[in-house]
Design a protein around this motif. Structure first.
Motif, PDB file in Angstrom:
ATOM      1  N   CYS A 127       0.821  -1.218   0.000  1.00  0.00           N
ATOM      2  CA  CYS A 127       0.000   0.000   0.000  1.00  0.00           C
ATOM      3  C   CYS A 127       0.851   1.263   0.000  1.00  0.00           C
ATOM      4  O   CYS A 127       0.361   2.339  -0.348  1.00  0.00           O
ATOM      5  N   LEU A 128       2.106   1.141   0.376  1.00  0.00           N
ATOM      6  CA  LEU A 128       3.008   2.290   0.343  1.00  0.00           C
ATOM      7  C   LEU A 128       3.875   2.292  -0.912  1.00  0.00           C
ATOM      8  O   LEU A 128       3.963   3.301  -1.614  1.00  0.00           O
ATOM      9  N   ILE A 129       4.532   1.188  -1.213  1.00  0.00           N
ATOM     10  CA  ILE A 129       5.552   1.189  -2.268  1.00  0.00           C
ATOM     11  C   ILE A 129       5.180   0.320  -3.468  1.00  0.00           C
ATOM     12  O   ILE A 129       6.001   0.141  -4.371  1.00  0.00           O
ATOM     13  N   GLY A 130       3.956  -0.206  -3.498  1.00  0.00           N
ATOM     14  CA  GLY A 130       3.551  -1.065  -4.608  1.00  0.00           C
ATOM     15  C   GLY A 130       3.505  -0.315  -5.929  1.00  0.00           C
ATOM     16  O   GLY A 130       3.188   0.868  -5.992  1.00  0.00           O
ATOM     17  N   THR A 131       3.831  -1.033  -7.008  1.00  0.00           N
ATOM     18  CA  THR A 131       3.740  -0.475  -8.360  1.00  0.00           C
ATOM     19  C   THR A 131       2.603  -1.174  -9.096  1.00  0.00           C
ATOM     20  O   THR A 131       2.571  -2.402  -9.173  1.00  0.00           O
ATOM     21  N   LYS A 132       1.707  -0.397  -9.633  1.00  0.00           N
ATOM     22  CA  LYS A 132       0.485  -0.929 -10.241  1.00  0.00           C
ATOM     23  C   LYS A 132       0.790  -1.761 -11.482  1.00  0.00           C
ATOM     24  O   LYS A 132       1.594  -1.371 -12.323  1.00  0.00           O
ATOM     25  N   ASN A 133       0.148  -2.912 -11.570  1.00  0.00           N
ATOM     26  CA  ASN A 133       0.232  -3.743 -12.768  1.00  0.00           C
ATOM     27  C   ASN A 133      -1.154  -4.282 -13.081  1.00  0.00           C
ATOM     28  O   ASN A 133      -1.789  -4.926 -12.237  1.00  0.00           O
ATOM     29  N   VAL A 134      -1.633  -3.984 -14.280  1.00  0.00           N
ATOM     30  CA  VAL A 134      -2.928  -4.487 -14.748  1.00  0.00           C
ATOM     31  C   VAL A 134      -2.646  -5.399 -15.937  1.00  0.00           C
ATOM     32  O   VAL A 134      -2.557  -4.939 -17.082  1.00  0.00           O
ATOM     33  N   PRO A 135      -2.470  -6.705 -15.701  1.00  0.00           N
ATOM     34  CA  PRO A 135      -2.069  -7.602 -16.790  1.00  0.00           C
ATOM     35  C   PRO A 135      -3.201  -7.838 -17.784  1.00  0.00           C
ATOM     36  O   PRO A 135      -4.385  -7.722 -17.451  1.00  0.00           O
ATOM     37  N   VAL A 136      -2.815  -8.181 -19.005  1.00  0.00           N
ATOM     38  CA  VAL A 136      -3.798  -8.486 -20.048  1.00  0.00           C
ATOM     39  C   VAL A 136      -4.124  -9.969 -20.070  1.00  0.00           C
ATOM     40  O   VAL A 136      -5.069 -10.389 -20.732  1.00  0.00           O
ATOM     41  N   ASP A 137      -3.327 -10.786 -19.388  1.00  0.00           N
ATOM     42  CA  ASP A 137      -3.605 -12.213 -19.282  1.00  0.00           C
ATOM     43  C   ASP A 137      -3.082 -12.696 -17.932  1.00  0.00           C
ATOM     44  O   ASP A 137      -2.616 -11.897 -17.110  1.00  0.00           O
ATOM     45  N   ASN A 138      -3.136 -13.994 -17.696  1.00  0.00           N
ATOM     46  CA  ASN A 138      -2.786 -14.530 -16.383  1.00  0.00           C
ATOM     47  C   ASN A 138      -1.332 -14.992 -16.295  1.00  0.00           C
ATOM     48  O   ASN A 138      -0.992 -15.856 -15.502  1.00  0.00           O
ATOM     49  N   THR A 139      -0.456 -14.387 -17.112  1.00  0.00           N
ATOM     50  CA  THR A 139       0.964 -14.742 -17.045  1.00  0.00           C
ATOM     51  C   THR A 139       1.730 -13.852 -16.073  1.00  0.00           C
ATOM     52  O   THR A 139       2.870 -14.176 -15.719  1.00  0.00           O
ATOM     53  N   THR A 140       1.155 -12.737 -15.660  1.00  0.00           N
ATOM     54  CA  THR A 140       1.755 -11.895 -14.616  1.00  0.00           C
ATOM     55  C   THR A 140       0.689 -11.574 -13.576  1.00  0.00           C
ATOM     56  O   THR A 140      -0.509 -11.580 -13.875  1.00  0.00           O
ATOM     57  N   ALA A 141       1.142 -11.290 -12.369  1.00  0.00           N
ATOM     58  CA  ALA A 141       0.206 -11.058 -11.269  1.00  0.00           C
ATOM     59  C   ALA A 141      -0.299  -9.620 -11.265  1.00  0.00           C
ATOM     60  O   ALA A 141       0.424  -8.686 -11.627  1.00  0.00           O
ATOM     61  N   ARG A 142      -1.551  -9.457 -10.851  1.00  0.00           N
ATOM     62  CA  ARG A 142      -2.074  -8.118 -10.582  1.00  0.00           C
ATOM     63  C   ARG A 142      -1.335  -7.504  -9.405  1.00  0.00           C
ATOM     64  O   ARG A 142      -1.054  -8.192  -8.430  1.00  0.00           O
ATOM     65  N   ARG A 143      -1.033  -6.211  -9.498  1.00  0.00           N
ATOM     66  CA  ARG A 143      -0.418  -5.504  -8.379  1.00  0.00           C
ATOM     67  C   ARG A 143      -1.137  -4.180  -8.161  1.00  0.00           C
ATOM     68  O   ARG A 143      -1.413  -3.458  -9.122  1.00  0.00           O
ATOM     69  N   THR A 144      -1.428  -3.887  -6.921  1.00  0.00           N
ATOM     70  CA  THR A 144      -2.081  -2.618  -6.607  1.00  0.00           C
ATOM     71  C   THR A 144      -1.041  -1.510  -6.540  1.00  0.00           C
ATOM     72  O   THR A 144       0.096  -1.729  -6.118  1.00  0.00           O
ATOM     73  N   GLY A 145      -1.401  -0.338  -7.008  1.00  0.00           N
ATOM     74  CA  GLY A 145      -0.516   0.813  -6.914  1.00  0.00           C
ATOM     75  C   GLY A 145      -0.526   1.374  -5.502  1.00  0.00           C
ATOM     76  O   GLY A 145      -1.580   1.510  -4.885  1.00  0.00           O
ATOM     77  N   GLY A 146       0.647   1.711  -4.973  1.00  0.00           N
ATOM     78  CA  GLY A 146       0.752   2.236  -3.623  1.00  0.00           C
ATOM     79  C   GLY A 146       0.708   3.745  -3.579  1.00  0.00           C
ATOM     80  O   GLY A 146       0.659   4.433  -4.608  1.00  0.00           O
ATOM     81  N   LEU A 147       0.743   4.283  -2.376  1.00  0.00           N
ATOM     82  CA  LEU A 147       0.611   5.720  -2.161  1.00  0.00           C
ATOM     83  C   LEU A 147       1.735   6.504  -2.824  1.00  0.00           C
ATOM     84  O   LEU A 147       1.497   7.563  -3.415  1.00  0.00           O
ATOM     85  N   LEU A 148       2.968   6.018  -2.751  1.00  0.00           N
ATOM     86  CA  LEU A 148       4.084   6.754  -3.337  1.00  0.00           C
ATOM     87  C   LEU A 148       3.964   6.833  -4.849  1.00  0.00           C
ATOM     88  O   LEU A 148       4.266   7.865  -5.451  1.00  0.00           O
ATOM     89  N   GLU A 149       3.532   5.763  -5.485  1.00  0.00           N
ATOM     90  CA  GLU A 149       3.347   5.797  -6.929  1.00  0.00           C
ATOM     91  C   GLU A 149       2.200   6.723  -7.314  1.00  0.00           C
ATOM     92  O   GLU A 149       2.264   7.426  -8.328  1.00  0.00           O
ATOM     93  N   ALA A 150       1.161   6.758  -6.488  1.00  0.00           N
ATOM     94  CA  ALA A 150      -0.016   7.574  -6.814  1.00  0.00           C
ATOM     95  C   ALA A 150       0.286   9.067  -6.743  1.00  0.00           C
ATOM     96  O   ALA A 150      -0.287   9.859  -7.502  1.00  0.00           O
ATOM     97  N   ALA A 151       1.170   9.483  -5.834  1.00  0.00           N
ATOM     98  CA  ALA A 151       1.443  10.911  -5.626  1.00  0.00           C
ATOM     99  C   ALA A 151       2.308  11.444  -6.764  1.00  0.00           C
ATOM    100  O   ALA A 151       3.506  11.185  -6.819  1.00  0.00           O
ATOM    101  N   VAL A 152       1.697  12.192  -7.690  1.00  0.00           N
ATOM    102  CA  VAL A 152       2.433  12.726  -8.846  1.00  0.00           C
ATOM    103  C   VAL A 152       2.353  14.247  -8.945  1.00  0.00           C
ATOM    104  O   VAL A 152       3.118  14.855  -9.688  1.00  0.00           O
ATOM    105  N   THR A 153       1.446  14.876  -8.214  1.00  0.00           N
ATOM    106  CA  THR A 153       1.303  16.329  -8.295  1.00  0.00           C
ATOM    107  C   THR A 153       2.243  17.045  -7.339  1.00  0.00           C
ATOM    108  O   THR A 153       2.962  17.975  -7.722  1.00  0.00           O
ATOM    109  N   ASN A 154       2.240  16.640  -6.091  1.00  0.00           N
ATOM    110  CA  ASN A 154       3.071  17.291  -5.075  1.00  0.00           C
ATOM    111  C   ASN A 154       4.336  16.458  -4.868  1.00  0.00           C
ATOM    112  O   ASN A 154       4.370  15.570  -4.022  1.00  0.00           O
ATOM    113  N   VAL A 155       5.347  16.733  -5.664  1.00  0.00           N
ATOM    114  CA  VAL A 155       6.577  15.946  -5.642  1.00  0.00           C
ATOM    115  C   VAL A 155       7.774  16.889  -5.579  1.00  0.00           C
ATOM    116  O   VAL A 155       7.870  17.835  -6.357  1.00  0.00           O
TER     117      VAL A 155
END
Length: 324
Positions: free
Chosen positions: A143-171
């Motif tokens: 939830c903090l450092i995860g990098t989002k991955n939305v796979p197109v098939d089941n060869t890679t795992a889904r990953r939720t995007g974390g807070l650090l990845e989400a913050a793009v405006t105030n950097v």
């Protein structure tokens, strides 16, 4: 201590005498503060979405003439954000012999009844408990450092995007790894404030790793001669400092990168769960019998909803040498 890969037996899961102490840290302050495992939004899809709208800029020059026709129509568009739940799954298998042989001991040959000398009379339940504790730490980290991955098939795992990845405006990106300063923190807070964040004192939080916590204490407490105070946020005790933008809670978190600090408006954050019918959101279930052993799996699909990313922010590239 060694990882047991596969079946737990009397050979690879030996008993010892005396009190059993866990040497691994188990604190999960971020996810605890936003409600903890089991509390949050439910989804019926692996992907979930939320949306925003804004207001036009405030103006001191929009006055209309008396008797004028209606002005030109204006509307505001909406815009989305999204994330995905990721699969968390662990398995435990313990042999019948290990479940029964509670009087087998390795180590010092200390006398006494077996039931008084070992706290793990049920090895299967004990290993399930350890898996749950470890899983809570996995969710905290992603939830903090995860990098989002939305796979197109089941060869890679889904990953939720974390807070650090989400913050793009105030950097704020620092060069040459300087030590964290009071100005750095205030500049980040101002950027978040200007974009609508950190408006609620009870839930504005600076999330820091250990070395940056030492710099925050030096800059805001030691160098200023202030007395440190604390606050409870959702069951988590955090240091509280005075700033130009009001009181700010400082959350020490061991999963933050050493060169990074983040500002978070916790009221916008919550966990998201794909609820499995008739089972729940994080559950243990027995697996099919295939031999003389008990087997079960721990399962859940969990993600993060960060709300409006403009209410959060981060500083990266900080020095990682502690203050003298």
């Amino acid at each position: 201590m060694a990882l047991v890969s596969g079946l737990g037996t009397t050979y690879n899961l030996p008993n010892y005498h005396g009190e059993l102490m866990n040497v691994s840290p188990q604190d999960t302050p971020f996810t605890t503060a936003i409600g903890g495992i089991g509390t949050g939004m439910r989804t019926d899809s692996v992907a979930y979405e939320w949306q925003f709208e804004d207001l036009r800029a405030a103006s001191a020059t929009r006055q209309r003439l008396e008797g004028a026709d209606a002005p030109s129509a204006e509307e505001r568009t909406r815009f989305p954000a999204s994330n995905v739940v990721e699969v968390h799954q662990e398995a435990v298998a313990v042999s019948y012999t290990k479940l029964a042989a509670t009087g087998n001991f390795n180590g010092a040959n200390i006398g006494g009844a077996a039931t008084a000398m070992t706290p793990t009379l049920n090895e299967f339940d004990h290993q399930i408990d350890l898996a749950i504790r470890a899983k809570k730490r996995d969710v905290e980290a992603t939830c903090l450092i995860g990098t989002k991955n939305v796979p197109v098939d089941n060869t890679t795992a889904r990953r939720t995007g974390g807070l650090l990845e989400a913050a793009v405006t105030n950097v704020i990106v620092k060069a040459a790894a300087p030590a964290l300063t009071e100005k750095d923190v205030l500049d980040l807070m101002q950027s978040a404030y200007d974009n609508g964040g950190i408006a609620e004192e009870e839930t504005r939080v600076l999330i820091v790793p250990a070395v940056q916590k030492r710099w925050v204490t030096k800059r805001f407490i030691a160098d200023k001669g202030y007395q440190e105070t604390s606050r409870n946020i959702g069951g988590v005790t955090a240091m509280e400092i005075e700033t130009d933008f009001g009181k700010l809670s400082v959350m020490l978190n061991r999963y933050m990168p050493a060169d990074t600090v983040a500002i978070a408006s916790l009221e916008d954050c919550e966990l998201v769960f794909l609820e499995i019918p008739r089972k729940g959101v994080l559950f243990v279930e027995q697996l099919a019998k295939t031999g003389a052993q008990e087997k079960a799996q721990l399962y859940g699909e969990i993600g993060l909803k960060w709300g409006n990313e403009r209410k959060h922010g981060k500083i990266t590239g900080l020095g990682t040498v502690a203050p003298a």
